[in-house]
Design an enzyme around this catalytic site. Sequence first.
Site, PDB file in Angstrom:
ATOM      1  N   GLU A 180       0.801  -1.220   0.000  1.00 25.83           N
ATOM      2  CA  GLU A 180       0.000   0.000   0.000  1.00 25.83           C
ATOM      3  C   GLU A 180       0.841   1.280   0.000  1.00 25.83           C
ATOM      4  O   GLU A 180       0.795   2.073   0.961  1.00 25.83           O
ATOM      5  CB  GLU A 180      -0.963   0.007   1.196  1.00 25.83           C
ATOM      6  CG  GLU A 180      -1.867  -1.214   1.248  1.00 25.83           C
ATOM      7  CD  GLU A 180      -2.874  -1.183   2.395  1.00 25.83           C
ATOM      8  OE1 GLU A 180      -2.783  -0.313   3.263  1.00 25.83           O
ATOM      9  OE2 GLU A 180      -3.762  -2.046   2.412  1.00 25.83           O
ATOM     10  N   GLU A 357      -5.316  -8.559   0.899  1.00 28.03           N
ATOM     11  CA  GLU A 357      -5.963  -8.150   2.147  1.00 28.03           C
ATOM     12  C   GLU A 357      -7.431  -7.873   1.878  1.00 28.03           C
ATOM     13  O   GLU A 357      -7.781  -7.262   0.859  1.00 28.03           O
ATOM     14  CB  GLU A 357      -5.374  -6.848   2.729  1.00 28.03           C
ATOM     15  CG  GLU A 357      -4.043  -7.007   3.390  1.00 28.03           C
ATOM     16  CD  GLU A 357      -3.536  -5.705   4.001  1.00 28.03           C
ATOM     17  OE1 GLU A 357      -4.358  -4.849   4.409  1.00 28.03           O
ATOM     18  OE2 GLU A 357      -2.309  -5.546   4.057  1.00 28.03           O
TER      19      GLU A 357
HETATM   20  O1  IFM Z   1      -4.027  -2.879   9.275  1.00 30.95           O
HETATM   21  C1  IFM Z   1      -4.002  -2.373   7.977  1.00 30.95           C
HETATM   22  C2  IFM Z   1      -2.831  -2.961   7.224  1.00 30.95           C
HETATM   23  O2  IFM Z   1      -1.634  -2.678   7.846  1.00 30.95           O
HETATM   24  C3  IFM Z   1      -2.771  -2.409   5.821  1.00 30.95           C
HETATM   25  N1  IFM Z   1      -4.033  -2.499   5.163  1.00 30.95           N
HETATM   26  C4  IFM Z   1      -5.210  -2.075   5.867  1.00 30.95           C
HETATM   27  C5  IFM Z   1      -5.262  -2.709   7.231  1.00 30.95           C
HETATM   28  C6  IFM Z   1      -6.523  -2.271   7.978  1.00 30.95           C
HETATM   29  O3  IFM Z   1      -6.533  -0.893   8.157  1.00 30.95           O
END
Ligand code: IFM
Length: 458
Positions: A180, A357
């Site tokens: 990210e 994710e």
């Molecule tokens: O916890 C975070 C993660 O570190 C990166 N993506 C989003 C998640 C939830 O906010």
Amino acid sequence: MKKTGLSVEEMNEAQMQSALGPEFVWGVATSAYQIEGAASEDGRGESIWDVFSRQSGKVLNGDSGQTACNHYHLWKEDLDLIKGLGVDAYRFSFAWPRVQPQGRGALNPKGLDFYERLIDGMLERGLQPHGTLYHWDLPQHLQEEGGWGLRTTAEHFANYAEVIGRKFGDRLTSLATHNEPWCTAVLGNLTGKFAPGYRDPQLAAQVSHHLLLSHGLAVKAMRAAGVRTQFGIVLNQSSVSAATDSAHDRAKAQTEYCSFVRWFMDPIFRGVYPQDPGIAHYPDIRAGDMEVIHTPIDFLGINYYTRIWASASQPEVPPPKVLGESDMGWEIYPDGLFELLKDVNRDYKLPPVFITENGMACVDVLRDGKVEDQARIEYLRMHLQSVANARQAGVDIRGYFYWSLMDNFEWESGYAKRFGLVHVDYSTQKRTLKRSAHWYREMIGRHKGEVSMGHKNA
Ligand code: IFM
């Protein structure tokens, strides 16, 4: 109708499972700073998050990753836990300051040993290791020199990548450069919500460029060193909906899509930055940079949580939130995952895609040793359906990683937000499988044909 022994729900699931295909990879994800703890142990250097967390008012309740889930010491139990979920794969990140305390120069043998144990522990348990090189914990020493605002940080990152690649590449199923980068650039340097906490739009644009450059340099350096694994990057993405059909809202939606999705996708897959009248800040680019960023990759990781709602009017038209919202206040909008996947598949020549994710923060209550998180199960079910639909629409999605294995340090929210399939009691470090963990395990079991309908241990 002939009684099949399956409920309507299970039959719908069977269709979804078949759309995902037999090779589909199931996993769970975490990141180093959010779970490891042991921040001052065994030669680990400081990261920007250690420093940021100490600053008053930056993280809720003054929390930090100093102890987190103590995974640095409990890694064996945690790997057993992961294995017990029946998943194929574990996505984790390397902490740069644990491996190379100053971000350049001397390596930390004890830090490398930790990842050696962790990766071998995964392999011994038949879990595929999917590593990420950078999940936001820049060595503080590099930040003091100028951090991602400096081009040299991209070069240091490529050196660090080569170290990790040479040492562990042959044992990793995949290696992502960044997690990210939008968050690092925008939340870290434009809104100041994340470390290092700056509010400078031009710096944020430059940081995003250096992150992308470092991605390309790292992949090139590892390939040149003969590292053999699947190389990729993990981007957080959303579908974007205009609040109304007005020209203003549609223009805003386009700008949001450009600055959130295309800002990273266009350089990586087309070698250019997108142009949009709503984007005011572009980075300084040197000759050859875009070619480096455009280096082919083996997979793309997509993180999806919610959609972006674009309303240009004042006051803004709020999103409908028909399916409600998570404890983060994020709208639950599973169709957005399908829309996004279809759009990016249409607009780019994509390598295989992993949903690296997806998950939901809930107000989880541990009662009589149980957490009944039905809302998380529904969230999971709906998003997996979107993944299955996208596969049927022709998107080459190879796997899904739930965020997160266990409750952990949720950045500026500290420990107040719980995303885990596994509940963590931070005072005892006791792990308890939530109802969703049982559901995930059983659903994966059905996918693998190891039908287990009951709720074992529940
Ligand atoms: O916890 C975070 C993660 O570190 C990166 N993506 C989003 C998640 C939830 O906010």
